[in-house]
Design a protein around this motif. Sequence first.
Motif, mmCIF file in Angstrom:
data_model
loop_
_atom_site.group_PDB
_atom_site.id
_atom_site.type_symbol
_atom_site.label_atom_id
_atom_site.label_comp_id
_atom_site.label_asym_id
_atom_site.label_seq_id
_atom_site.Cartn_x
_atom_site.Cartn_y
_atom_site.Cartn_z
ATOM 1 N N PHE A 174 0.866 -1.183 0.000
ATOM 2 C CA PHE A 174 0.000 0.000 0.000
ATOM 3 C C PHE A 174 0.897 1.225 0.000
ATOM 4 C CE2 PHE A 174 -2.787 3.165 1.862
ATOM 5 C CZ PHE A 174 -4.064 2.802 1.500
ATOM 6 N N VAL A 178 -8.534 -1.395 -3.258
ATOM 7 C CA VAL A 178 -7.075 -1.272 -3.169
ATOM 8 C C VAL A 178 -6.476 -1.455 -4.559
ATOM 9 C CG1 VAL A 178 -6.890 -1.945 -0.753
ATOM 10 C CG2 VAL A 178 -6.788 -3.710 -2.505
ATOM 11 N N ALA A 188 -2.220 4.894 -3.540
ATOM 12 C CA ALA A 188 -3.437 4.392 -2.888
ATOM 13 C C ALA A 188 -4.646 5.308 -3.045
ATOM 14 C CB ALA A 188 -3.154 4.147 -1.409
#
Length: 231
Positions: free
Chosen positions: A108, A186, A192
Amino acid sequence: MEYPVPDPNSKRIRTREAMIQYQKARQEGKEWTGEVPMGEGPLNRDGMPKTPPGQSVTDRWPVLDLGFQPEIPLENWSLTLSGLLDYPATFNWEEFNKFPQVEDVSDFHCVTSWSRLDNRWKGVRFSDLADHCRVQKEVRFVYIKAYDGYSTNLPIEEAMKYDVLLVHTWEGMPLSKEHGGPVRMVTPQLYAWKGAKWIGEIIFREDDELGFWEQRGYNNNANPWLEERYW
């Protein structure tokens, strides 16, 4: 009207072209003798350095939003797929969870220069939802709307990548409200912000439309290994 001619020798264009060739060589199983994309650490499953350039790794998961965290009981939650689809649909919580449940581990990367690696997710692949509704051949982009008023946009080829998930579980626990629960998107191969918290609607379109942060200076491409943070 006269249009500007991009400089093919600019660093940005040359770097992007090199990355395209690198990724193509990996997909075709060919040996690559050129420069590996920028970043640090071992290569991830997509052949990119684990930590993109300019990022600092953290064990924390900082909370970023627009100042409003909607409270969405599961019985009131729904996800709508609309636009250029053969079968537009709205799924409630029970219907959403009838789709194949995928467990995945991915990274992430936040545009504000932090990365949290090896997150364990569970959810539904974007591509499974799209395939169920039958995407029409004219579709080139998706526009995503969230329960807090947020929006973002993606080329359809990015949205359909194998690791783009609509997740409801993180590290074995239901996704908390502060991180976008009950469901968020995601996008491990992009910054992100392209994955909306509290996702509510996905609109399939022929033309692109900039989302909330894209209208306010964030780069529309959002590739972390090219540091495409801002326009």
